[in-house]
Design a protein around this motif. Structure first.
Motif, short mmCIF file in Angstrom:
data_model
loop_
_atom_site.label_atom_id
_atom_site.label_comp_id
_atom_site.label_asym_id
_atom_site.label_seq_id
_atom_site.Cartn_x
_atom_site.Cartn_y
_atom_site.Cartn_z
N MET A 124 40.16 43.90 31.27
CA MET A 124 40.04 44.18 32.71
C MET A 124 40.64 43.02 33.51
SD MET A 124 38.70 46.34 35.04
CE MET A 124 37.32 47.24 34.30
N ILE A 125 41.55 43.34 34.41
CA ILE A 125 42.10 42.34 35.32
C ILE A 125 41.09 42.17 36.45
CG2 ILE A 125 44.00 41.72 36.84
CD1 ILE A 125 45.75 43.69 35.23
N PRO A 126 40.45 41.01 36.59
CA PRO A 126 39.43 40.86 37.63
C PRO A 126 40.06 40.74 39.01
CG PRO A 126 39.79 38.77 36.54
CD PRO A 126 40.64 39.77 35.81
N TYR A 127 39.27 40.97 40.06
CA TYR A 127 39.80 40.81 41.42
C TYR A 127 40.01 39.34 41.74
CZ TYR A 127 35.66 38.97 43.81
OH TYR A 127 34.64 38.16 44.23
N GLY A 128 39.25 38.45 41.08
CA GLY A 128 39.40 37.02 41.29
C GLY A 128 38.82 36.27 40.11
N ARG A 129 39.31 35.07 39.88
CA ARG A 129 38.75 34.26 38.80
C ARG A 129 39.12 32.80 39.02
NH1 ARG A 129 40.86 35.32 32.95
NH2 ARG A 129 39.61 33.42 32.69
N HIS A 130 38.37 31.94 38.36
CA HIS A 130 38.63 30.51 38.47
C HIS A 130 39.77 30.11 37.54
CE1 HIS A 130 35.72 31.15 35.23
NE2 HIS A 130 36.33 30.15 34.60
N SER A 131 40.28 28.90 37.75
CA SER A 131 41.33 28.33 36.89
C SER A 131 40.87 26.93 36.49
CB SER A 131 42.66 28.25 37.66
OG SER A 131 43.63 27.58 36.89
N ILE A 132 40.57 26.74 35.23
CA ILE A 132 40.09 25.46 34.71
C ILE A 132 41.13 24.89 33.77
CG2 ILE A 132 38.31 24.31 33.34
CD1 ILE A 132 37.30 25.20 36.03
N SER A 133 41.55 23.66 34.05
CA SER A 133 42.57 23.00 33.24
C SER A 133 41.94 21.99 32.29
CB SER A 133 43.56 22.27 34.16
OG SER A 133 42.94 21.13 34.75
N GLU A 134 42.74 21.50 31.37
CA GLU A 134 42.26 20.44 30.48
C GLU A 134 41.90 19.19 31.27
OE1 GLU A 134 41.53 20.50 27.23
OE2 GLU A 134 41.93 22.65 27.34
N ALA A 135 42.62 18.94 32.37
CA ALA A 135 42.29 17.79 33.21
C ALA A 135 40.89 17.94 33.81
CB ALA A 135 43.32 17.62 34.31
N ARG A 172 37.21 52.24 54.10
CA ARG A 172 38.57 52.40 53.55
C ARG A 172 39.07 51.17 52.80
NH1 ARG A 172 41.94 53.07 58.48
NH2 ARG A 172 43.60 53.39 56.97
N ALA A 173 38.24 50.13 52.68
CA ALA A 173 38.69 48.85 52.13
C ALA A 173 38.68 48.85 50.61
CB ALA A 173 37.82 47.71 52.65
N LEU A 174 39.70 48.23 50.03
CA LEU A 174 39.79 48.05 48.59
C LEU A 174 40.47 46.71 48.31
CD1 LEU A 174 39.09 49.69 45.97
CD2 LEU A 174 41.53 50.30 45.90
N THR A 175 39.79 45.85 47.55
CA THR A 175 40.32 44.52 47.24
C THR A 175 41.05 44.57 45.91
OG1 THR A 175 38.47 43.49 48.40
CG2 THR A 175 39.71 42.11 46.89
N LEU A 176 42.33 44.16 45.93
CA LEU A 176 43.15 44.13 44.72
C LEU A 176 43.06 42.76 44.06
CD1 LEU A 176 46.40 45.93 45.97
CD2 LEU A 176 44.27 46.94 45.12
#
Length: 391
Positions: free
Chosen positions: A1-12, A353-357
């Motif tokens: 599933m492609i989420p509507y939003g997600r975090h980005s955590i790096s090795e740093a 009518r709203a839909l978040t992509l």
């Protein structure tokens, strides 16, 4: 599933957190004040108080401004419930101002009309909380002008808008508000896991918020006693964040501009790819640059399909669309307070009518293409609404 939003955590990010875990400063150490300073500097504000959530920041902002029983706070119905709940935490009442049908932010016209009525009735608000929905700044200069005229305080709910600009300046500089609050929830611009920050240019507000987020306790200026001594001067809360969160925020903040660039590129690409579909793409007001926390489209009325059916079909295709937001005044709790459907019709019409992509740093072009192909599969192209965009 492609989420509507997600975090980005790096090795740093991971390395920074591990370093704190090994340092001996797990809770209240040097990382948190440094994080406060860096966020304040980025936004152009004089002071910052890092706290446990955006909700905590809203609550503290209200308390710092003296909101209490007998007072009123107004906000937008198109927001998460925290934007209104913060007033009730203080024993104050809450009311709403309908939205602008273009930006989905609080309507300045509706605010002015409501203020005129309230002045004649002796019911003016103490605080107004405009919400920078999806990352697009509100009409802050106009709202500040009304604040001067009608005598209310302004708290910017910028939980979606870290990195957004208004009049070529960063949101959060508090030029047109008393306080600005941000959230660092995992789907926001940067994350501390959970967390938030309160920014202000007012030293007194900063000092009071600083006390309140730490139980109302004062340690400074008590030199006649030992270093162990403290005094509780008012009833506060444990709204602190830890150094673990603070150092994660510092590491994330170093990549904020990169994240913003990715979000803006993805939003521009959506605008191109969706041009021939019968969907209303997000409108962007001149003189403002959104942080693009959300990319919300509007489905057309009187079509052969509904928002509900499209939502379900897309999720079946592995596209994790969402809806932001259910108008706060329609929630059962607020209905029990006396709010009713039909009071804020523009917010209700928007919601219907709203839909978040999906939109987040790390969303690949291939994933975005899948989102668009899935939309094309179910809505096709309708010549009567092709490329329609609110202007």
């Amino acid at each position: 599933m492609i989420p509507y939003g997600r975090h980005s955590i790096s090795e740093a990010d991971i390395d920074a957190v591990v370093e704190v875990l090994r340092s001996g400063w797990i809770t209240q150490g040097p990382a948190t004040p440094r994080f406060e300073s860096l966020v304040s500097s980025y936004c152009g504000a004089d002071y910052g108080v890092a706290v446990s959530s955006g909700t905590a920041a809203l609550h503290l902002a209200c308390l710092a401004l003296g909101l209490g029983p007998g007072d009123a706070l107004w906000t937008s119905p198109n927001s998460f419930v925290a934007s209104a709940n913060c007033a009730l935490y203080c024993g104050a009442s809450v009311d709403f101002v309908d939205i602008d049908p273009h930006t989905y932010n609080m309507s300045v016209t509706a605010l002015r009309t409501k203020l005129e009525q309230a002045r004649s009735q002796g019911t003016l608000p103490k605080i107004v909380v405009p919400v920078h929905f999806a990352g697009q700044p509100c009409d802050m200069k106009e709202i500040a002008g009304l604040a001067d005229e009608y005598g209310f305080h302004v708290i910017e709910d910028a939980c979606h808008a870290l990195g957004a600009t208004y009049e070529d300046q960063q949101v959060g500089n508090c030029r047109y508000s008393d306080i600005t609050v941000f959230s660092f929830h995992p789907v926001k611009m940067i994350t501390t896991g959970e967390g938030g920050v309160l920014l202000t240019n007012n030293k007194d507000l900063h000092e009071r918020a600083g006390r309140l987020h730490n139980h109302g306790i004062v340690r400074e200026g008590l030199s006649e006693e030992g270093g162990w001594f403290y005094e509780q001067h008012e009833l506060g809360f444990n709204y602190r964040i830890t150094d673990i969160q603070g150092v994660l925020g510092i590491s994330q903040l170093s990549r904020l501009n990169e994240y913003l660039s990715q979000r803006r590129e993805l939003a521009a690409r959506y605008n191109r790819l969706l041009e021939d579909l019968p969907l209303e793409r997000p409108y962007q007001e001149a003189g403002r640059q959104s942080s693009w926390h959300l990319y919300v489209v509007q489905v057309p009325e009187n079509s052969g399909w509904t928002r509900q059916s499209l939502y379900e079909e897309l999720r079946n295709e592995g596209v994790g669309v969402n809806v932001h937001y259910i108008p706060v005044h329609t929630q059962p709790y607020y209905q029990r307070l006396g709010f009713q459907y039909g009071q804020f019709p523009l917010a209700e019409a928007y919601y219907g009518r709203a839909l978040t992509l999906p939109l987040y740093p790390g969303l690949s072009e291939m994933q975005q293409d899948h989102v668009v192909a899935s939309l094309e599969k179910f809505v096709g192209s309708d010549e009567s609404t092709r490329g329609r965009r609110i202007e």
